[in-house]
Design an enzyme around this catalytic site. Sequence first.
Site, PDB file in Angstrom:
ATOM      1  CG  ASN A   9       0.179  -5.987  47.754  1.00  8.85           C
ATOM      2  OD1 ASN A   9       0.939  -5.041  47.554  1.00  8.85           O
ATOM      3  ND2 ASN A   9      -1.031  -6.057  47.225  1.00  8.85           N
ATOM      4  CD1 TRP A  10       5.035  -5.167  52.602  1.00 14.28           C
ATOM      5  CD2 TRP A  10       6.628  -3.604  52.355  1.00 14.28           C
ATOM      6  NE1 TRP A  10       6.155  -5.621  53.245  1.00 14.28           N
ATOM      7  CE2 TRP A  10       7.157  -4.673  53.106  1.00 14.28           C
ATOM      8  CE3 TRP A  10       7.449  -2.518  52.065  1.00 14.28           C
ATOM      9  CZ2 TRP A  10       8.471  -4.684  53.577  1.00 14.28           C
ATOM     10  CZ3 TRP A  10       8.764  -2.522  52.532  1.00 14.28           C
ATOM     11  CH2 TRP A  10       9.262  -3.596  53.286  1.00 14.28           C
ATOM     12  CE  LYS A  11      -3.310  -4.467  49.492  1.00 13.05           C
ATOM     13  NZ  LYS A  11      -4.748  -4.597  49.651  1.00 13.05           N
ATOM     14  CG  HIS A  96      -3.953  -5.944  43.929  1.00 10.93           C
ATOM     15  ND1 HIS A  96      -4.967  -5.143  44.393  1.00 10.93           N
ATOM     16  CD2 HIS A  96      -3.620  -6.775  44.945  1.00 10.93           C
ATOM     17  CE1 HIS A  96      -5.223  -5.470  45.652  1.00 10.93           C
ATOM     18  NE2 HIS A  96      -4.418  -6.461  46.012  1.00 10.93           N
ATOM     19  CD  GLU A  98      -5.834  -2.619  46.809  1.00  9.22           C
ATOM     20  OE1 GLU A  98      -4.622  -2.343  46.761  1.00  9.22           O
ATOM     21  OE2 GLU A  98      -6.347  -3.245  47.766  1.00  9.22           O
ATOM     22  CD  GLU A 168      -5.052 -10.633  46.408  1.00  4.88           C
ATOM     23  OE1 GLU A 168      -4.440 -10.795  47.460  1.00  4.88           O
ATOM     24  OE2 GLU A 168      -5.071  -9.558  45.788  1.00  4.88           O
ATOM     25  N   GLY A 174      -8.818  -6.411  52.620  1.00  2.00           N
ATOM     26  CA  GLY A 174      -8.792  -5.291  53.569  1.00  2.00           C
ATOM     27  C   GLY A 174     -10.086  -5.107  54.343  1.00  2.00           C
ATOM     28  CB  SER A 214      -9.187 -10.480  55.442  1.00  2.00           C
ATOM     29  OG  SER A 214      -9.642  -9.202  55.058  1.00  2.00           O
ATOM     30  N   GLY A 235      -1.801  -8.665  52.499  1.00  2.00           N
ATOM     31  CA  GLY A 235      -1.725  -7.204  52.504  1.00  2.00           C
ATOM     32  C   GLY A 235      -1.425  -6.700  53.906  1.00  2.00           C
ATOM     33  N   GLY A 236      -2.461  -6.312  54.613  1.00  2.00           N
ATOM     34  CA  GLY A 236      -2.322  -5.680  55.935  1.00  2.00           C
ATOM     35  C   GLY A 236      -1.364  -6.410  56.868  1.00  2.00           C
TER      36      GLY A 236
HETATM   37  P1  PGA Z   1      -5.354  -7.820  52.735  1.00  2.00           P
HETATM   38  O1  PGA Z   1      -4.893  -7.544  51.223  1.00  2.00           O
HETATM   39  O2  PGA Z   1      -4.548  -8.980  53.237  1.00  2.00           O
HETATM   40  O3  PGA Z   1      -5.058  -6.548  53.474  1.00  2.00           O
HETATM   41  O4  PGA Z   1      -6.820  -8.134  52.701  1.00  2.00           O
HETATM   42  C1  PGA Z   1      -4.582  -8.604  50.362  1.00  2.00           C
HETATM   43  C2  PGA Z   1      -4.212  -8.043  49.015  1.00  2.00           C
HETATM   44  O5  PGA Z   1      -4.837  -7.085  48.564  1.00  2.00           O
HETATM   45  O6  PGA Z   1      -3.272  -8.555  48.376  1.00  2.00           O
END
Ligand code: PGA
Length: 251
Positions: A9-11, A96, A98, A168, A174, A214, A235-236
């Site tokens: 997930n590049w966001k 998600h 967010e 999640e 994050g 994470s 994500g990251g």
């Molecule tokens: P993260 O994000 O790996 O940076 O914690 C995961 C996500 O939000 O899908």
Amino acid sequence: MRKNIVAGNWKMNKTLQEGKELAAELKQLLAGAKPACDVIIGTPFIHLVTVSEELKGSVIKVAAQNNADKESGAYTGEVSASMVKSTGAEYVILGHSERRAYYGETYEILKEKVLLALKNSLKPIFCIGEVKEEREAGKQNDVVKAQLEGSLFNLSKEEFSNIVLAYEPVWAIGTGLTATPQQAQEIHAYIRGLIAAKYGSEVAENTSILYGGSCNPGNAKELFSNPDVDGGLIGGASLKAADFKAIIDAF
Ligand code: PGA
């Protein structure tokens, strides 16, 4: 049998040029390799066409990170599920935390988004998970149950079989905090039980439930070794080709 999946997930990261380079790098890293899981990258809308073209001939599939809750028309700035589909994307990340927290996506809105994604032959990667206070109050099971009932359990058995779930915990996204393998296994098993109660054990056994929050090359193997953890939403660590590849190699 259900698939193991590692999805990135590049966001809201990477310019078009940077995204194209990252996709090309990943394609090269995976060329000739036979990953023991499906690999998906979730890019911003504007990257979808370019990245899909870049990834032709590779095992990597492409996901959007959203689609509108309306079919088409006067909704300035929105992107519909049929538009996403027309780019070559096969998946869409929906629900998600967010999107729920910053863009007010309710159970009802997400229900519409899921229906439109399915109607346009996109496979939703649907995210659920509790915030820190809910975990501290021991309410995580109630939270994920309400999220499933609120946006997915209206689906028919056939429709539901196109859903990939991602658990999640919001406190792990994050933050560098990860659910312990035991915490992940416990709630994944609970989620699978809810699916079994609603759709029967065959559907439950065939549903991939990813862990996100994470996840990194250092902890992926232990997380993925749990019987009910079928991969990760990353994500990251999906923004660096080598890290993402190392997570894929955890399988
Ligand atoms: P993260 O994000 O790996 O940076 O914690 C995961 C996500 O939000 O899908």
